[in-house]
Design a protein around this motif. Sequence first.
Motif, mmCIF file in Angstrom:
data_model
loop_
_atom_site.group_PDB
_atom_site.id
_atom_site.type_symbol
_atom_site.label_atom_id
_atom_site.label_comp_id
_atom_site.label_asym_id
_atom_site.label_seq_id
_atom_site.Cartn_x
_atom_site.Cartn_y
_atom_site.Cartn_z
ATOM 1 N N LYS A 200 0.821 -1.210 0.000
ATOM 2 C CA LYS A 200 0.000 0.000 0.000
ATOM 3 C C LYS A 200 0.860 1.267 0.000
ATOM 4 O O LYS A 200 0.320 2.380 0.078
ATOM 5 C CB LYS A 200 -0.917 0.006 1.225
ATOM 6 N N GLY A 201 2.183 1.106 -0.040
ATOM 7 C CA GLY A 201 3.059 2.270 -0.021
ATOM 8 C C GLY A 201 3.221 2.894 1.340
ATOM 9 O O GLY A 201 3.637 4.058 1.456
ATOM 10 N N GLN A 202 2.902 2.129 2.379
ATOM 11 C CA GLN A 202 3.018 2.624 3.752
ATOM 12 C C GLN A 202 4.442 2.330 4.246
ATOM 13 O O GLN A 202 4.716 1.243 4.762
ATOM 14 C CB GLN A 202 1.971 1.961 4.640
ATOM 15 N N THR A 203 5.340 3.302 4.109
ATOM 16 C CA THR A 203 6.762 3.055 4.323
ATOM 17 C C THR A 203 7.381 3.861 5.461
ATOM 18 O O THR A 203 8.546 3.662 5.797
ATOM 19 C CB THR A 203 7.542 3.385 3.033
ATOM 20 N N ASP A 204 6.631 4.779 6.061
ATOM 21 C CA ASP A 204 7.179 5.633 7.114
ATOM 22 C C ASP A 204 7.417 4.852 8.413
ATOM 23 O O ASP A 204 6.815 3.792 8.627
ATOM 24 C CB ASP A 204 6.234 6.799 7.393
ATOM 25 N N PRO A 205 8.258 5.380 9.310
ATOM 26 C CA PRO A 205 8.578 4.671 10.553
ATOM 27 C C PRO A 205 7.377 4.243 11.383
ATOM 28 O O PRO A 205 7.409 3.188 12.020
ATOM 29 C CB PRO A 205 9.443 5.687 11.317
ATOM 30 N N THR A 273 3.620 7.840 19.546
ATOM 31 C CA THR A 273 3.655 9.082 18.769
ATOM 32 C C THR A 273 5.076 9.485 18.389
ATOM 33 O O THR A 273 5.267 10.260 17.437
ATOM 34 C CB THR A 273 2.997 10.241 19.537
ATOM 35 N N ALA A 274 6.080 8.971 19.097
ATOM 36 C CA ALA A 274 7.472 9.298 18.765
ATOM 37 C C ALA A 274 7.818 8.853 17.345
ATOM 38 O O ALA A 274 8.635 9.479 16.669
ATOM 39 C CB ALA A 274 8.423 8.652 19.771
ATOM 40 N N PHE A 280 11.711 12.011 9.114
ATOM 41 C CA PHE A 280 12.277 10.690 9.386
ATOM 42 C C PHE A 280 12.824 10.547 10.810
ATOM 43 O O PHE A 280 13.429 9.548 11.148
ATOM 44 C CB PHE A 280 13.374 10.349 8.360
ATOM 45 N N GLU A 281 12.594 11.572 11.657
ATOM 46 C CA GLU A 281 13.067 11.508 13.046
ATOM 47 C C GLU A 281 12.447 10.328 13.790
ATOM 48 O O GLU A 281 13.023 9.805 14.742
ATOM 49 C CB GLU A 281 12.736 12.808 13.776
#
Length: 472
Positions: A200-205, A273-274, A280-281
């Motif tokens: 689905k392109g869900q690649t964030d941390p 939430t961090a 990209f933190e």
Amino acid sequence: MKKLIKNGTIVTASETFEADLLIEDGKIASIGANLSSSGAEMVDAKGRYVFPGGIDPHTHLEMPFGGTVSKDDFESGTIAAAYGGTTTVIDFCLTKKGEPMQSSINEWHAKSKDKAVIDYGFHLMIGEINDDVLAEIPKVIAEEGITSFKVFMAYKNVFQADDETLFRTLVTAKELGGLVMVHAENGDVIDYLTKQALKKGQTDPIYHALTRPPEVEGEATGRACQLTGLANSQLYVVHVSCENAVEKIAEARRKGFDVWGETCPQYLVLDQTALEKPNFEGAKYVWSPPLREKHHQDVLWNALKNGDLQTLGSDQCSFDFKGQKELGRGDFTKIPNGGPIIEDRVSILYSEGVEQGRISLNQFVDITSTRIAKLFGLYPQKGTIAIGADADLVIFDPTIERTISADSHHMAVDYNAFEGMKVKGEPVSVLSRGEFVIRDKQFVGSRGQGKYVKRAKYGQTLTSDANEAISK
């Protein structure tokens, strides 16, 4: 040289009292009021607590993972641990399928030899069970003093073992006096959820957390507990992060199963939430199990208070943000899992636990030292303040307030997971076997000062003779 610690308040897992301590030949020689000894170096601990040295049961120093190697090795990692009030670490030795376990143990000895500034031991990973492994385990226990064995239920196609391997490890541990440890997450379900997210392109941390929901930790924890009961064996669940897993451990203990649980400071004070931080933190906070929604924190604190969880490890596995965590830009599955925790483990539990009234001072000592020593074959030589015990001691000032920051920490990594957090209470001096490693907040130890510790079997005590056999 003899040392006499005067005027301190001694705190153990069961007692708090004012007394002096005499140290001779690396051991605690005497405890009492108004002690004196000719030729002893005087150390004034007035207004300060004297704790048994902290024991960190969960570290990954110089560990290969995700195409890179954790940043802190046995030198920088143990220096940071000492600054934080820890005098013994137990590191995880990773094995390779099809190779003798002794070859991996030798590799870990080579990594640690002449580097550690505090004492250390090893856990051993069990990735497969066959005749060769079964034949080697008794030798590992007898000759290496490695009496704890870790089975991964996650990291499919990397570390994950099947249920047969876990169950046979439990049976073998019961027979031989070992303690089985599990990383409890359902790796098969995580693998499926991860693939769906990437499609689905869900690649964030943040998707690291969302593909490892609390349910997969709770399910795996319950499964491991049930297998432990069936094997009539003993189990230690590492890095418990959520209510789902706590409930399974508590249920097993109510049934009389020999099950223990560890949590980590990151799960007590940080939340999911961090991982949503911009630029990209959020990658700085990627580890497994992931951080949870905030309501799980109260459950973990209550579990420490009521005894459903018994210990605090760091799960130290540090990777630089720049150059290492960044390997996962555009694909969260490639972010190296782990964080820099080893230095702040003790202070966070004291500040957020004792100072906030969540746990007692004696519970604090039990959670960071004594219970760990008892579970992992180090007691009573370590984990307590008693005549004849190793003089592993922390002189702790409960009045100091400081702000945690990468600018002032002693780990080799380029960020701190608790950046900006204010804590109260700090170790000011730390002794390992009677010698200062940290004195007045300055490092005075030496590379290689720490020794490898051979540990007793599960449920047995470490004798003085055995401790004098610290070697390698």
